[in-house]
Design a protein around this motif. Structure first.
Motif, PDB file in Angstrom:
ATOM      1  N   SER A 256       7.315  -8.091  -4.581  1.00 27.39           N
ATOM      2  CA  SER A 256       7.459  -7.018  -3.565  1.00 27.39           C
ATOM      3  C   SER A 256       6.332  -7.328  -2.650  1.00 27.39           C
ATOM      4  O   SER A 256       5.481  -7.814  -2.949  1.00 27.39           O
ATOM      5  CB  SER A 256       7.341  -5.694  -4.402  1.00 27.39           C
ATOM      6  OG  SER A 256       8.381  -5.467  -5.481  1.00 27.39           O
ATOM      7  N   LEU A 257       6.529  -6.688  -1.549  1.00 26.79           N
ATOM      8  CA  LEU A 257       5.553  -6.619  -0.398  1.00 26.79           C
ATOM      9  C   LEU A 257       5.458  -5.286   0.254  1.00 26.79           C
ATOM     10  O   LEU A 257       6.360  -4.494   0.369  1.00 26.79           O
ATOM     11  CB  LEU A 257       6.157  -7.674   0.664  1.00 26.79           C
ATOM     12  CG  LEU A 257       5.280  -7.622   1.945  1.00 26.79           C
ATOM     13  CD1 LEU A 257       3.699  -8.422   1.537  1.00 26.79           C
ATOM     14  CD2 LEU A 257       5.985  -8.463   2.930  1.00 26.79           C
ATOM     15  N   TRP A 258       4.348  -5.132   0.508  1.00 27.37           N
ATOM     16  CA  TRP A 258       3.821  -3.891   1.377  1.00 27.37           C
ATOM     17  C   TRP A 258       3.099  -4.361   2.717  1.00 27.37           C
ATOM     18  O   TRP A 258       2.110  -4.760   2.586  1.00 27.37           O
ATOM     19  CB  TRP A 258       3.152  -2.688   0.644  1.00 27.37           C
ATOM     20  CG  TRP A 258       2.651  -1.472   1.538  1.00 27.37           C
ATOM     21  CD1 TRP A 258       3.236  -0.867   2.683  1.00 27.37           C
ATOM     22  CD2 TRP A 258       1.388  -0.922   1.469  1.00 27.37           C
ATOM     23  NE1 TRP A 258       2.482  -0.031   3.049  1.00 27.37           N
ATOM     24  CE2 TRP A 258       1.487   0.163   2.658  1.00 27.37           C
ATOM     25  CE3 TRP A 258       0.204  -1.087   0.643  1.00 27.37           C
ATOM     26  CZ2 TRP A 258       0.291   0.773   2.835  1.00 27.37           C
ATOM     27  CZ3 TRP A 258      -0.858  -0.175   1.087  1.00 27.37           C
ATOM     28  CH2 TRP A 258      -0.649   0.809   1.764  1.00 27.37           C
ATOM     29  N   ASP A 259       3.860  -4.232   3.687  1.00 23.53           N
ATOM     30  CA  ASP A 259       3.359  -4.515   4.930  1.00 23.53           C
ATOM     31  C   ASP A 259       3.308  -3.245   5.831  1.00 23.53           C
ATOM     32  O   ASP A 259       4.285  -2.977   6.520  1.00 23.53           O
ATOM     33  CB  ASP A 259       4.207  -5.427   5.442  1.00 23.53           C
ATOM     34  CG  ASP A 259       3.767  -6.008   6.867  1.00 23.53           C
ATOM     35  OD1 ASP A 259       2.590  -5.625   7.385  1.00 23.53           O
ATOM     36  OD2 ASP A 259       4.456  -6.796   7.652  1.00 23.53           O
ATOM     37  N   PRO A 260       2.098  -2.551   6.101  1.00 24.75           N
ATOM     38  CA  PRO A 260       1.860  -1.444   6.981  1.00 24.75           C
ATOM     39  C   PRO A 260       2.380  -1.876   8.254  1.00 24.75           C
ATOM     40  O   PRO A 260       2.867  -0.887   8.980  1.00 24.75           O
ATOM     41  CB  PRO A 260       0.579  -0.831   6.853  1.00 24.75           C
ATOM     42  CG  PRO A 260       0.229  -1.616   5.304  1.00 24.75           C
ATOM     43  CD  PRO A 260       0.836  -2.842   5.362  1.00 24.75           C
ATOM     44  N   GLY A 261       2.099  -3.014   8.815  1.00 20.36           N
ATOM     45  CA  GLY A 261       2.327  -3.152  10.251  1.00 20.36           C
ATOM     46  C   GLY A 261       3.703  -3.249  10.726  1.00 20.36           C
ATOM     47  O   GLY A 261       3.956  -3.064  11.878  1.00 20.36           O
ATOM     48  N   THR A 262       4.809  -3.604   9.613  1.00 22.91           N
ATOM     49  CA  THR A 262       6.127  -3.403   9.892  1.00 22.91           C
ATOM     50  C   THR A 262       6.708  -2.150   9.054  1.00 22.91           C
ATOM     51  O   THR A 262       8.097  -2.109   9.270  1.00 22.91           O
ATOM     52  CB  THR A 262       6.958  -4.694   9.378  1.00 22.91           C
ATOM     53  OG1 THR A 262       6.596  -5.059   7.897  1.00 22.91           O
ATOM     54  CG2 THR A 262       6.194  -5.823  10.338  1.00 22.91           C
ATOM     55  N   ALA A 263       6.041  -1.396   8.462  1.00 28.11           N
ATOM     56  CA  ALA A 263       6.541  -0.271   7.687  1.00 28.11           C
ATOM     57  C   ALA A 263       7.482  -0.687   6.654  1.00 28.11           C
ATOM     58  O   ALA A 263       8.216  -0.198   6.042  1.00 28.11           O
ATOM     59  CB  ALA A 263       7.264   0.795   8.527  1.00 28.11           C
TER      60      ALA A 263
END
Length: 285
Positions: A256-263
């Motif tokens: 899993s990934l959380w990338d705030p830059g791309t929501a």
């Protein structure tokens, strides 16, 4: 390397031992590498959001394709980022998901975050785990079955902006000072520029998988597949495309990934230890 656990580390272990079964962690994978993964659970639909076609402004991640597989590649630069591990909140409750963790921090401070190594039920990490300089779990040099124990496995660790990946045996024999963060996982994907000898060139198993490698310039390269990938393909991407002398497998299916830059915020099941890449307030990107 054999040190007594601190009181805070003991407290976290006690909390993990007594925590409620939900969110429930994932037992260690009990299968040989490249064989027998539950490929049906690795369908692209498991991703909570779709990737951006190119690196978006403000994101450290971009998408690429390798041997017909779509991958997301995120870069942690020691000039701009710091890395830490996270397992539980101040009360000892395991986060269990990137979503839960995201609600506990200033989201503007996070460049991206990813699931870490494998773990037992309740979220307790399997093998060496250090958080904020506190060793929660000791290095595991025992033999066993499953991907974690396909030797050599390895340790991803670091302090400040210096990050490394070493095989578990090399880590044990050469590292004296405890790092700020560290986590053991397995198997190694790339060892001193060579593919792990136990990895099939292109085995029949396909799953969503992720790993991390360190390039010669000291950057940490995190890769997560957005469509099912074999162990061999993932290892070759690190060796041939990213040129990382050493790379470590993290997990599969729950990757899993959380990338705030791309929501982007993946929700693929209950997680254990997390790897957090934070923006260095003292650096300018």
């Amino acid at each position: 390397m054999r040190r007594l656990l601190s009181l805070s580390a003991l407290g976290l272990l006690a909390a993990l031992a007594g925590c409620e079964p939900a969110p429930e962690g994932k037992p260690i994978t009990r299968m040989e590498i490249g064989k027998g993964d539950d490929d049906t659970a690795a369908a692209p639909a498991a991703q909570a959001t779709q990737n951006q076609a190119v690196m978006a402004e403000g994101s450290a991640c971009s998408t690429t394709e390798f041997e017909g597989v779509v991958l997301t590649h995120c870069i942690a630069d020691p000039a701009n980022h710091r890395i830490r591990t996270a397992l539980a909140d101040g009360d000892g409750k395991v986060f269990g998901s990137l979503d839960s963790f995201s609600q506990s921090v200033d989201q503007a401070s996070v460049a991206f975050a990813m699931n870490g190594g494998e773990f037992e039920r309740g979220g307790r990490p399997i093998g060496y785990y250090v958080e904020a300089g506190e060793r929660i779990v000791e290095l595991d040099r025992e033999d066993g079955s499953g991907n974690f124990y396909l030797k050599p496995n390895g340790v991803f660790y670091g302090s400040g902006g210096a990050w490394e990946i070493r095989t578990a045996d090399r880590f044990y024999s050469t590292i004296g000072a405890r790092p700020d963060f560290g986590m053991q996982s397995g198997p190694m994907l790339v060892i001193d520029g060579e593919l792990h000898p136990g990895i099939q060139k292109n085995g029949p198993s396909r799953a969503l998988r992720n790993g991390v490698g360190i390039s010669a310039d000291g950057k940490a390269h995190f890769v997560i597949s957005d469509t099912p990938i074999s162990f061999g393909q993932l290892a070759r991407f690190f060796r041939d495309e990213l040129k990382t002398p050493n790379a470590l497998y993290l997990d599969s299916n729950l990757s899993s990934l959380w990338d705030p830059g791309t929501a982007r915020l993946d929700v693929n099941g209950a997680l254990g230890p997390l790897i957090i890449v934070e923006r260095d307030n003292g650096a300018s990107e």
